[in-house]
Motif scaffolding. Structure first.
Motif, short mmCIF file in Angstrom:
data_model
loop_
_atom_site.label_atom_id
_atom_site.label_comp_id
_atom_site.label_asym_id
_atom_site.label_seq_id
_atom_site.Cartn_x
_atom_site.Cartn_y
_atom_site.Cartn_z
N SER A 253 -32.45 46.23 4.19
CA SER A 253 -33.93 45.97 3.65
C SER A 253 -34.10 44.45 3.91
N GLN A 254 -35.62 44.52 4.15
CA GLN A 254 -36.28 43.45 4.33
C GLN A 254 -37.38 43.08 3.25
N PHE A 255 -37.10 41.60 2.64
CA PHE A 255 -37.98 41.50 1.85
C PHE A 255 -38.59 39.92 2.26
N SER A 256 -39.87 39.77 1.88
CA SER A 256 -40.76 38.42 2.55
C SER A 256 -40.21 37.34 1.80
N TYR A 257 -39.60 37.42 0.63
CA TYR A 257 -39.12 35.93 0.04
C TYR A 257 -37.86 35.42 0.91
N ASN A 258 -36.76 36.39 1.43
CA ASN A 258 -35.84 35.71 2.18
C ASN A 258 -36.06 35.17 3.36
N ALA A 259 -37.13 35.86 4.11
CA ALA A 259 -37.61 35.35 5.38
C ALA A 259 -38.34 33.81 5.25
N ALA A 260 -39.29 34.16 4.35
CA ALA A 260 -40.02 32.90 3.86
C ALA A 260 -39.37 31.85 3.51
N MET A 261 -38.47 31.97 2.66
CA MET A 261 -37.31 31.04 2.22
C MET A 261 -36.76 30.26 3.27
N ILE A 262 -36.14 30.73 4.32
CA ILE A 262 -35.49 30.48 5.50
C ILE A 262 -36.54 29.82 6.48
N LEU A 263 -37.75 30.29 6.66
CA LEU A 263 -38.61 29.51 7.30
C LEU A 263 -39.07 28.35 7.16
N GLN A 264 -39.42 28.21 5.45
CA GLN A 264 -39.55 26.91 5.04
C GLN A 264 -38.46 25.92 5.12
N GLY A 265 -37.23 26.43 5.21
CA GLY A 265 -36.10 25.52 5.03
C GLY A 265 -36.10 24.93 6.54
N CYS A 266 -36.34 25.74 7.59
CA CYS A 266 -36.37 25.44 9.10
C CYS A 266 -37.47 24.51 8.97
N ALA A 267 -38.41 24.47 8.73
CA ALA A 267 -39.83 23.60 8.72
C ALA A 267 -39.08 22.26 8.21
N TYR A 268 -38.67 22.05 7.04
CA TYR A 268 -37.98 20.82 6.58
C TYR A 268 -37.15 20.21 7.38
N MET A 269 -36.05 21.33 8.14
CA MET A 269 -35.22 20.58 9.01
C MET A 269 -35.77 20.13 10.26
N TYR A 270 -36.43 20.69 10.81
CA TYR A 270 -37.25 20.40 12.09
C TYR A 270 -37.89 18.93 11.89
N ASN A 271 -38.60 18.97 10.82
CA ASN A 271 -39.41 17.60 10.55
C ASN A 271 -38.60 16.67 10.49
N GLN A 272 -37.35 16.48 9.76
CA GLN A 272 -36.67 15.32 9.62
C GLN A 272 -35.60 14.93 10.95
N THR A 273 -35.22 16.10 11.75
CA THR A 273 -34.38 16.01 12.74
C THR A 273 -35.08 15.88 13.86
N GLN A 274 -36.07 16.50 13.99
CA GLN A 274 -36.96 16.49 15.19
C GLN A 274 -36.08 17.00 16.57
N ASN A 275 -35.19 17.81 16.08
CA ASN A 275 -34.30 18.44 16.83
C ASN A 275 -34.88 19.76 17.54
N GLU A 276 -35.09 20.19 18.83
CA GLU A 276 -35.43 21.22 19.57
C GLU A 276 -34.95 22.39 19.08
N THR A 277 -33.54 22.52 18.73
CA THR A 277 -32.90 23.61 18.26
C THR A 277 -33.49 24.11 16.85
N TRP A 278 -33.83 23.31 15.96
CA TRP A 278 -34.90 23.35 14.74
C TRP A 278 -35.95 24.22 15.04
N LYS A 279 -36.76 23.54 16.15
CA LYS A 279 -37.91 24.06 16.29
C LYS A 279 -38.14 25.53 16.86
N GLU A 280 -36.78 25.78 17.73
CA GLU A 280 -36.72 27.21 18.12
C GLU A 280 -36.62 28.00 17.21
N ARG A 281 -35.72 27.72 16.05
CA ARG A 281 -35.50 28.45 14.95
C ARG A 281 -36.61 28.84 14.14
#
Ligand SMILES: *[C@@H]1O[C@H](CO)[C@@H](O)[C@H](O)[C@H]1NC(C)=O
Ligand SMILES: *[C@@H]1O[C@H](CO)[C@@H](O)[C@H](O)[C@H]1NC(C)=O
Ligand SMILES: *[C@@H]1O[C@H](CO)[C@@H](O)[C@H](O)[C@H]1NC(C)=O
Ligand SMILES: *[C@@H]1O[C@H](CO)[C@@H](O)[C@H](O)[C@H]1NC(C)=O
Ligand SMILES: *[C@@H]1O[C@H](CO)[C@@H](O)[C@H](O)[C@H]1NC(C)=O
Ligand SMILES: *[C@@H]1O[C@H](CO)[C@@H](O)[C@H](O)[C@H]1NC(C)=O
Ligand SMILES: *[C@@H]1O[C@H](CO)[C@@H](O)[C@H](O)[C@H]1NC(C)=O
Ligand SMILES: *[C@@H]1O[C@H](CO)[C@@H](O)[C@H](O)[C@H]1NC(C)=O
Length: 458
Positions: A253-281
């Motif tokens: 089952s897919q629920f929007s809060y699961n995906a959006a929670m991970i999306l937002q976490g990735c945005a914070y990870m990319y912002n602070q690491t500026q690592n391309e792997t996090w941008k891909e994710r």
């Protein structure tokens, strides 16, 4: 009903809804968005009784069967209102928000109050932690020095969830965070995505706020876990979770809060690491969220329950409001997402607003945004959704979340939280006999309450 003259209908108040204006917004006009959002915020708080005598501050009426809402939705509501006040500049609810967030901290100042232990999930605790974290990130008024501080509260939640007594040790699920906090609760053996996604998200944000790399490392380790278990697929579908011992039979089952929670976490990870792997994710998650949850003409939809009437529960009905806000917050941290997200946030918000024609005031919102018409439902979740969608439209143009070095004033405590998770005892115990009876009662009550397993049925 026979046709009645318009004047008579109006006199009966039957046209009142229309006359007062079903919620109307010009989505190209920020002032119009603000006005509409203020009405929705007011309608949302009409479900809250915690500021009245005899009611518990912080929570919406509940948990079932005493009312419609589980404890976590209180935390979710204060988070929604903190974003609203920051983005729209409306401080009229500040005292209510402040009192609520302080009242529910619990004896150990970790958002795990004894009252709610029978259904306490790591995700429930996290939703209150997010509200505290948002308070820190948006510069909400700091509590007095002798009161629990926002940043420290979020750290307490994170630290407790890092401890192995909340996690699986060994086997294929190794290091997975359990859904439930206590062994005696239904769902202790469910290693679900939302609990781990919440932990990932808090870690990513504490990492950015404090610049302490330990948080970033633990968040990164959590992404690796969710990826290895296949909770996040190669196509960035995000599934619900799996049980011990192997975590292999995944509930897809897919629920929007699961995906959006991970999306937002990735945005914070990319912002602070500026690592391309996090941008891909991040970009992978962005594509996945749009593909799965906006497949119907760019309007939010829960594909795992909405197609079958009555199967989305009160929790599931609230997920899309968070999704809108977290997508908008992701734009703040990763501006390259603006062109991808903004048009969808707009079409979806327009559809959300369009069906807000219900209730006595003629502007209450329902759940089925893709239908274009009000469906007769009314709840705090449904007002939160539209409030989140309106807030998301302006969020990208206001200041990004603060950090310790860019104006954030909240005081932290890297060691906050309890070292050990123990089931609280409720009643004062005076004699041996009473102790025996009270322990028995606790076991029975805990068992019974656990049956109301919440957030997702185990
Ligand atoms: C109004 O909102 C738009 C985004 O929709 C933004 O670009 C613009 O800067 C905002 N204007 C003001 C005055 O906040
Ligand atoms: C716990 O429940 C009691 C009894 O309903 C109530 O008085 C108290 O305010 C509650 N505390 C919290 C933190 O919810
Ligand atoms: C960084 O965070 C970790 C994990 O909570 C903590 O143990 C450590 O003390 C923190 N370091 C600093 C310098 O605050
Ligand atoms: C879990 O994995 C073990 C070892 O691969 C296997 O023997 C067992 O049948 C699996 N259990 C379940 C419930 O899938
Ligand atoms: C970027 O992040 C990935 C995943 O955590 C890591 O394997 C890689 O070493 C990082 N790259 C750099 C340049 O730090
Ligand atoms: C990180 O976020 C800031 C806003 O806080 C933004 O201005 C900046 O462009 C972001 N950095 C990256 C690499 O996206
Ligand atoms: C920022 O963090 C540092 C290190 O943890 C701490 O010494 C400092 O007091 C913090 N600044 C503020 C404004 O809280
Ligand atoms: C899968 O998870 C959802 C949400 O937690 C739940 O409602 C559903 O019953 C689960 N499906 C199965 C087959 O367990």
């Amino acid at each position: 009903m026979a046709r009645l003259p318009t004047a008579l209908l109006a006199a009966c108040g039957l046209l009142a809804g229309r006359a007062l204006g079903a919620l109307e917004v010009d989505l190209d006009d920020n002032e119009s968005i603000k006005k509409a959002a203020a009405l929705v915020a007011q309608d949302l708080l009409s479900f809250y009784r915690g500021d009245e005598p005899g009611w518990v501050p912080g929570i919406l009426p509940g948990p079932p069967p005493d009312g419609d809402y589980y404890w976590w939705q209180g935390g979710a509501m204060w988070g929604t209102l903190l974003d609203y006040r920051h983005v729209m500049g409306d401080d009229s609810f500040d005292d209510t928000i402040f009192q609520a967030l302080q009242f529910q901290v619990g004896d150990d100042k970790d958002y795990n109050p004894a009252n709610w232990s029978a259904s306490m999930g790591n995700d429930d605790q996290a939703f209150w932690g997010f509200a505290a974290l948002l308070a820190a990130e948006t510069g909400f008024r700091d509590p007095d020095e002798d009161q629990p501080q926002w940043l420290a509260l979020a750290q307490a939640v994170f630290n407790e969830q890092t401890h192995l007594d909340r996690r699986v040790e060994g086997g294929n699920c190794d290091w997975g965070l359990r859904w439930q906090v206590y062994r005696t609760n239904n769902g202790w053996d469910y290693i679900n995505t939302i609990a781990n996604a919440c932990y990932f998200n808090i870690g990513a944000r504490l990492g950015r706020y404090t610049a302490n790399s330990t948080y970033v490392e633990l968040a990164s380790k959590t992404w690796d876990l969710m990826w290895r278990l296949g909770y996040i697929s190669k196509d960035y579908d995000v599934y619900d979770g799996a049980h011990e011992p192997n975590c292999t039979e995944i509930n897809k089952s897919q629920f929007s809060y699961n995906a959006a929670m991970i999306l937002q976490g990735c945005a914070y990870m990319y912002n602070q690491t500026q690592n391309e792997t996090w941008k891909e994710r991040l970009d992978g998650m962005a594509k996945g969220v749009i593909r799965v949850f906006f497949e119907k003409d760019g309007v939010a939809f829960e594909p795992s329950c909405e197609p079958a009437p009555g199967t989305c529960n009160a929790d599931m009905e609230s997920y899309r409001g968070y999704m809108h806000r977290w997508m908008a917050n992701s734009i703040q941290l990763a501006p390259h997402l603006y062109d991808t997200f903004m048009p969808i946030l707009k079409t979806s918000a327009a559809a959300g607003v369009k069906q807000c024609t219900g209730g006595d005031n003629g502007r209450m919102c329902g759940f089925h945004w893709t239908s274009g018409v009000y469906d007769g439902l009314q709840s705090a979740s449904l007002e939160m959704n539209v409030l989140g969608a309106l807030t998301a439209l302006i969020m990208p143009s206001v200041s990004a979340p603060l950090t310790n070095t860019t104006g954030g004033t909240s005081k932290g405590d890297p060691d906050a939280g309890q070292a050990k998770t123990e089931l609280p005892t409720f009643a004062p115990i005076t004699t041996g006999d009473k102790a025996g009876a009270s322990i028995l009662t606790i076991l029975i009550v805990t068992g019974a309450l656990s049956a109301f397993a919440w957030m997702s049925l185990d």
